[in-house]
Design an enzyme around this catalytic site. Structure first.
Site, PDB file in Angstrom:
ATOM      1  N   HIS A 198       4.077  -4.269   9.256  1.00  0.00           N
ATOM      2  CA  HIS A 198       4.916  -3.349   8.493  1.00  0.00           C
ATOM      3  C   HIS A 198       6.306  -3.236   9.119  1.00  0.00           C
ATOM      4  CE1 HIS A 198       1.833  -1.945   5.786  1.00  0.00           C
ATOM      5  NE2 HIS A 198       1.041  -1.592   6.777  1.00  0.00           N
ATOM      6  N   HIS A 251      -1.343  -5.103  12.829  1.00  0.00           N
ATOM      7  CA  HIS A 251      -1.157  -4.603  11.460  1.00  0.00           C
ATOM      8  C   HIS A 251       0.153  -3.823  11.333  1.00  0.00           C
ATOM      9  CE1 HIS A 251      -2.810  -2.825   7.615  1.00  0.00           C
ATOM     10  NE2 HIS A 251      -1.917  -1.896   7.926  1.00  0.00           N
ATOM     11  N   GLU A 252       0.339  -2.845  12.212  1.00  0.00           N
ATOM     12  CA  GLU A 252       1.542  -2.014  12.135  1.00  0.00           C
ATOM     13  C   GLU A 252       2.806  -2.809  12.448  1.00  0.00           C
ATOM     14  OE1 GLU A 252       1.396   0.692  10.697  1.00  0.00           O
ATOM     15  OE2 GLU A 252      -0.782   0.874  10.743  1.00  0.00           O
ATOM     16  N   HIS A 282       8.373  -6.273   8.433  1.00  0.00           N
ATOM     17  CA  HIS A 282       8.803  -6.258   7.030  1.00  0.00           C
ATOM     18  C   HIS A 282      10.026  -5.354   6.887  1.00  0.00           C
ATOM     19  CE1 HIS A 282       7.196  -6.336   2.584  1.00  0.00           C
ATOM     20  NE2 HIS A 282       8.469  -6.688   2.674  1.00  0.00           N
TER      21      HIS A 282
END
Length: 728
Positions: free
Chosen positions: A511, A507-508, A514
């Site tokens: 980010h 998940h991290e 991105h």
């Protein structure tokens, strides 16, 4: 604008001063009309003490717009006064807002599960260096940080030399924006260094003090730059266009300048903006009061479990013990915890009412038709997107009720109760992964993303971009922070060898990737992405990890555990967050019609909505009356119309991940282009370019279809297991 971006970090640093969220939100809306959605740049964990995120944001918002706006959470009021002249600083704040919102969002979600972070903690000295951050790329030492800070302070007075020059020529406008951008960029880096160091040991007041010092500097910056917006709005757009032709370097500021003009009709006169800023001195009080009371002053009840163990039901204690396998213990935990909240129903009602009235005051003062419009307009998000989400979820409650029926079946209970929703449904399945195993698994799962994406992920894993292990006094939860625009993002984890930790890593990294691609491709002014799309990349990675796990695992019990865990994501992100969004809309609608929102009113409203969602009257899931107090536990209700973005990001990521995994033509290229676009366009347009149109029901329909597919597989396994059991 570039110069606004760093402040996001500064603000982030004051997680405790959450008022920034609201302030920045509005401020940015005014200034650049962008959401504060940036990346999870910094934990909102400030050492500023227990202040809600939204308070900080509000604070900065007010300050940015008028000057003083936004001091609600422990921010130094005097320092905020410096912002009084910063009306034009909105541009800056707006960018900041984007980042802060995102961070707040992640932090808020993560802290819900932070009760497990205390497990397996070590002293930091016991952790090998390769599992620790290397923050030297930001600053080689505290002394280097101090030197940079001194230079930044020395550069602030120069800002005033640009006053009255912006409309003179294209070069003059560019010189000002470029100068401000440089300051903002360095301020962001300074803030990242101090706040991340503070997160490694929250007992150490040294870095907390450094962070507070930066917040005051930020206020000074805002005050000095307050002339920018008014001067820009004093020109017409045709002149701005001509300036960009005369000076091509101005092109990187096009989006920020457009945002300023986009919100022109909601930007007030200088005197009115000053009043709005002054209002910021009190607007964050409801949020800060909620945070302080909930986390520090409200007494926590103690219960004795069936094992004889006495446990204190703090928020983290509740999160941990509500999932105990013993149903009688669960009932005791739920009844006691929410009964305690009931004792303070009136107080919580006043806090939330105060927050909602702050939203209404701001929206009316800025000539919006509603609080919802005020929240969505800056990002150019149609109100129909919000209403459509609620309508689609309500239309698909049968799918949610099917999920609840599966829970009931697996728990083998005559009546499923709300208190059963966090109970384990698969026994004796413990997936454990060392961090090295997690790294290998994540790399394998992300292979469909192509060689460049995977190579950067490998660098993040191997070159100390990540602080991995839980240690004494380390900040709980997880986040991604890209304080160093021209360096690389950082990730904070609290890894405990659980599968959920592997999922958090993926998940991290979403980010981080991105941020990485946006920073690599976009100039600083347009690198920050909006909050509305902030959770897309993170959830996208989780989808890939889940798919990889399902390919790797053949054991029915383990598959069932993974399938249920993933299905719980649909429940928590789509249905629960939309239920919150509907409640939030209902409360604002009621207040805007003049209804006084007492604690009793809010409890009645919440109870009706939760019973509707969970099919209480249809016998799907029994909701005890004490659950009516759950609204008082949700910090997101103090962040104006924020939670719906969890649902929209999730549905967008499901659609995009399916397209990539199915190898649809152009799907991967479009997705990577989306990651690289940062905040160069409005969120709806960014997602359209990626291949998903959030103004239609198509993404939601695909998400529900995917959910039903998961439930189909779960039911097949259950039938198989029941058949085997009957033979025995």
């Amino acid at each position: 604008m570039e110069w606004i971006r760093s402040y996001d970090h500064l603000l982030l640093g004051s997680y405790q001063t959450v008022h920034i969220e609201g302030c920045l939100k509005d401020f940015f809306s005014n200034l650049f009309s962008r959401p504060l959605a940036g990346k999870l740049n910094q934990p909102y964990k400030l050492n500023l003490t227990n202040y809600p995120d939204e308070d900080i944001i509000l604070l900065f918002y007010f300050y940015s717009i008028s000057g003083i706006q936004g001091n609600d959470h422990g921010f130094d009021f005097d320092s905020f006064k410096l912002i009084e002249k910063q009306k034009d600083t909105q541009m800056l704040f707006k960018m900041i807002k984007r980042r802060i919102f995102l961070q707040i969002l992640l932090v808020a979600v993560i802290t819900t599960f932070s009760g497990l972070d205390l497990l397996g903690q070590k002293e930091r000295s016991e952790v090998p260096d390769n599992y620790k951050w290397d923050l030297k790329p930001l600053y080689a030492s505290d002394e280097a940080w101090e030197s940079s800070k001194v230079k930044l302070v020395g550069a602030l007075p120069v800002i005033e030399s640009f006053k009255g020059t912006l409309s003179r020529s294209a070069k003059d406008l560019y010189k000002c924006l470029d100068y401000l951008s440089g300051i903002e960029k360095e301020a962001s880096r300074l803030y990242g260094y101090s706040s991340m160091n503070s997160d490694l040991d929250t007992r150490d007041m040294k870095y907390s003090s450094m962070t507070k010092e930066l917040q005051q500097i930020f206020s000074d910056f805002s005050a000095r730059a307050s002339f920018v917006n008014p001067e820009i709005l004093g020109m017409d757009w045709q002149k701005i266009e001509q300036f960009m032709k005369d000076e091509p370097k101005l092109e990187i500021y096009r989006k920020g300048l457009k945002d300023i003009f986009h919100e022109k009709e909601h930007t007030l006169s200088q005197g009115e903006e000053r009043i709005m800023a002054l209002a910021g001195l009190i607007s964050g009080i409801p949020s800060s009061t909620f945070n302080t009371f909930s986390n520090a002053e409200m007494p926590s009840p103690e219960v004795t479990l069936s094992t004889g163990e006495k446990v204190l039901l703090t928020s983290s204690g509740y999160n941990l013990y509500r999932g105990t396998s013993n149903r009688a213990d669960r009932e005791l935990v739920f009844k006691t915890f929410w009964g305690n909240y009931k004792n303070f129903e009136a107080s919580y009602g006043e806090m939330l009412y105060g927050s909602i009235m702050t939203d209404i005051f701001s929206s009316k003062a800025r000539n919006y038709t509603s609080s919802l419009e005020a929240a969505l307009y800056p990002n150019n998000i149609p109100e129909a997107v919000y209403h459509s989400l609620i309508e689609n979820v309500n239309k698909n409650l049968p799918a949610f009720h099917r999920y609840l029926a599966i829970k009931k079946r697996m728990l083998n209970v005559d009546t499923l109760k709300y208190l059963d929703l966090y109970a384990p449904v698969v026994k004796d399945v413990k997936l454990k992964f060392t961090y090295e195993e997690a790294k290998a698994l994540v790399l394998k799962a992300l292979a469909p993303m192509g060689s460049e994406y995977v190579s950067v992920v490998k660098k993040a894993l191997d070159e100390r971009w990540i602080d991995v292990m839980p240690t004494t006094a380390k900040s709980s939860g997880a986040y991604s922070n890209d304080a160093g625009y021209d360096i690389h993002p950082y990730i904070l984890l609290n890894y405990n060898d659980l599968y959920s930790d592997v999922s958090t890593l993926a998940h991290e990294l979403g980010h981080t990737m991105h941020s990485y691609f946006a920073n690599k491709t976009q100039p600083y002014p347009t690198a920050d992405y909006p909050t509305f799309v902030a959770e897309v990349a993170s959830t996208f990675n989780e989808v890939l990890l889940f798919k990889e796990m399902m390919k790797e695992i053949s054991d029915d019990d383990v598959r069932l555990s993974l399938l249920m865990s993933w299905l719980d994501q649909y429940k928590g992100t789509i249905f629960r967050q939309t239920q919150f969004a509907e409640f939030e809309l209902s409360t604002h609608d009621a207040a805007e019609k003049g209804e006084p929102l007492t604690g009793e009113f809010l409890s009645d409203l919440y109870e009706k909505q939760v019973k509707k969602y969970y099919g209480h009257d249809k016998g799907v899931c029994y909701v005890d009356d004490y659950i009516s107090m759950e609204w008082a536990f949700i910090p997101h209700f103090y962040r104006r119309f924020y939670v719906y973005q969890y649902s929209t990001s999730f549905t967008a990521s499901i659609s995009l991940a399916e397209r990539v995994m199915n190898k649809e033509k152009g799907a991967l290229e479009n997705y990577l282009r989306f990651l690289s676009s940062g905040g160069s366009d409005y969120p709806i347009e960014l997602l359209k370019k990626a291949g998903v149109d959030m103004t239609t029901s198509a993404p939601f329909d695909k998400t529900i279809a995917a959910m039903n597919s998961i439930m189909d597989e779960i039911e097949k396994i259950l039938v198989k297991k029941e058949a085997l059991k009957s033979k025995k």
